[in-house]
Design an enzyme around this catalytic site. Structure first.
Site, mmCIF file in Angstrom:
data_model
loop_
_atom_site.group_PDB
_atom_site.id
_atom_site.type_symbol
_atom_site.label_atom_id
_atom_site.label_comp_id
_atom_site.label_asym_id
_atom_site.label_seq_id
_atom_site.Cartn_x
_atom_site.Cartn_y
_atom_site.Cartn_z
ATOM 1 N N GLU A 35 52.436 -21.923 12.619
ATOM 2 C CA GLU A 35 53.853 -22.289 12.478
ATOM 3 C C GLU A 35 54.132 -23.756 12.774
ATOM 4 O O GLU A 35 55.148 -24.288 12.325
ATOM 5 C CB GLU A 35 54.718 -21.406 13.372
ATOM 6 C CG GLU A 35 54.871 -19.998 12.830
ATOM 7 C CD GLU A 35 55.410 -19.044 13.868
ATOM 8 O OE1 GLU A 35 56.418 -19.389 14.509
ATOM 9 O OE2 GLU A 35 54.809 -17.974 14.048
ATOM 10 N N GLY A 36 53.254 -24.394 13.551
ATOM 11 C CA GLY A 36 53.418 -25.829 13.792
ATOM 12 C C GLY A 36 53.270 -26.596 12.484
ATOM 13 O O GLY A 36 54.125 -27.413 12.116
ATOM 14 N N HIS A 37 52.197 -26.286 11.752
ATOM 15 C CA HIS A 37 51.998 -26.916 10.442
ATOM 16 C C HIS A 37 53.153 -26.531 9.506
ATOM 17 O O HIS A 37 53.656 -27.368 8.746
ATOM 18 C CB HIS A 37 50.691 -26.445 9.801
ATOM 19 C CG HIS A 37 49.453 -26.724 10.596
ATOM 20 N ND1 HIS A 37 48.749 -25.751 11.231
ATOM 21 C CD2 HIS A 37 48.795 -27.891 10.836
ATOM 22 C CE1 HIS A 37 47.693 -26.281 11.831
ATOM 23 N NE2 HIS A 37 47.702 -27.585 11.621
HETATM 24 P P1 AMP Z 1 45.796 -30.488 12.655
HETATM 25 O O1 AMP Z 1 45.571 -29.472 11.584
HETATM 26 O O2 AMP Z 1 45.579 -29.960 14.030
HETATM 27 O O3 AMP Z 1 45.112 -31.796 12.381
HETATM 28 O O4 AMP Z 1 47.344 -30.813 12.602
HETATM 29 C C1 AMP Z 1 47.958 -31.284 11.429
HETATM 30 C C2 AMP Z 1 49.346 -31.748 11.751
HETATM 31 O O5 AMP Z 1 50.096 -30.664 12.293
HETATM 32 C C3 AMP Z 1 49.361 -32.868 12.807
HETATM 33 O O6 AMP Z 1 50.341 -33.831 12.438
HETATM 34 C C4 AMP Z 1 49.743 -32.132 14.067
HETATM 35 O O7 AMP Z 1 50.402 -32.942 15.013
HETATM 36 C C5 AMP Z 1 50.682 -31.071 13.511
HETATM 37 N N1 AMP Z 1 50.769 -29.948 14.460
HETATM 38 C C6 AMP Z 1 49.742 -29.228 14.976
HETATM 39 N N2 AMP Z 1 50.211 -28.327 15.871
HETATM 40 C C7 AMP Z 1 51.545 -28.501 15.944
HETATM 41 C C8 AMP Z 1 52.588 -27.894 16.694
HETATM 42 N N3 AMP Z 1 52.353 -26.929 17.571
HETATM 43 N N4 AMP Z 1 53.851 -28.326 16.495
HETATM 44 C C9 AMP Z 1 54.118 -29.332 15.610
HETATM 45 N N5 AMP Z 1 53.183 -29.945 14.879
HETATM 46 C C10 AMP Z 1 51.913 -29.547 15.037
#
Ligand code: AMP
Length: 288
Positions: A35-37
């Protein structure tokens, strides 16, 4: 939704969209989407005519002893999520598509990359800046969306874009959390059920730190000590760092008198988790 494995496919779609005068939003990810993504993709969907999600575990941002080989992947689920939000294209290249054997060009941001996570991950942010640069060039996006979850990364990418005059707007998005406060992360899946419960200590400690800042405490060391003690009260937790830095240069501060980032990296068992909060009174003042 287009599933593109090759750079040329992405470029072809981008060319068509540009011809029609459409705006493009890019969400760079390493997949195993949660859900963050999703919050980033939704924001990109609201603000752009076309949305590209990149889904690529970028090998050059992992150190030799890090979790590149075991990083969780589920491309089918990622496609479903992206499609359900209305993304137009998901870009999922193989590493050899992004990095040819004779690849020698790297991008980096000094100073901001040296502290916090940069200390224990010395090559990480150069790997991030390099892949992000490639993605910006491949997609010609108007806007790119990054989470505050990786606050140092957000600050570095913003600085790179400003310093090197990239034609793209960087949009920062708030941290999405589980119900018990743990910041959502693909790496949370590494936690055992017991570790998962104990991992809430990061957010609990940071909440106390944020409360102190908001109540007017300006002694950064005092806040750092309080937060560190709360985290260390959990026997499964081992602190990598607990720091307060200025939210511009990411340098340690003694006294809080401007926008700050309080960031922590903590091992819960073998899993390294990060979390943070930002206090930017200039934003608060603007809002009043
Ligand atoms: P990652 O796949 O971990 O490289 O993350 C890709 C993008 O999603 C990055 O900009 C992260 O900061 C963002 N992201 C990862 N987890 C979260 C979260 N819990 N809340 C908001 N954005 C997130």
């Amino acid at each position: 939704m287009v599933i593109a494995k090759e750079i040329s496919q992405v470029k072809q779609n981008v060319r068509e969209w540009k011809k029609q005068g459409l705006s493009i939003g890019l969400v760079p990810t390493m997949g195993y989407l949660h859900e963050g993504h999703a919050s980033l993709i939704k924001k990109a969907r609201e603000e752009n005519d076309r949305v590209i999600v990149s889904d690529f575990v970028n090998p050059i941002q992992f150190g030799p002893k890090e979790d590149l080989a075991t990083y969780p992947r589920d491309f089918e689920a990622d496609c479903k999520l992206c499609e359900s939000i209305g993304a137009d294209l998901i870009f999922n290249p193989e590493p050899c598509e992004m990095y040819e054997d004779d690849f020698h060009s790297y991008v980096g941001v000094n100073t901001l990359s040296e502290g916090l996570c940069g200390k224990s991950r010395p090559i990480h942010f150069n790997g991030v800046c390099t892949v992000v640069t490639k993605l910006f060039n491949i997609t010609e996006a108007d806007r790119a969306y990054f989470g505050q979850k990786d606050a140092q990364q957000l600050a570095i990418v913003r600085r790179m874009v400003r310093d090197l005059n990239y034609n793209i707007q960087i949009v920062g998005c708030p941290i999405v959390r589980e119900e018990d406060g743990l910041a959502k992360s693909s790496r949370n899946t590494y936690l055992t059920p017991e570790e998962r419960k104990k991992a809430t200590i990061l957010h609990k400690a940071l909440e106390e730190g944020e409360r102190m800042v908001n109540e007017g405490e300006t002694d950064a060391n005092k806040i750092v000590e309080t937060v560190r003690n709360i985290i260390e009260s959990e026997p499964l937790a081992k602190v990598d760092y607990v720091e307060i830095v200025d939210w511009n240069e990411l340098q340690k501060v003694e006294k809080i008198d401007g926008p700050i980032l309080m960031a922590v990296a903590v091992y819960i068992g073998k899993v390294r988790l990060i979390d943070n909060f930002i206090v930017d009174n200039s934003i608060v003042i603007e809002m009043v």
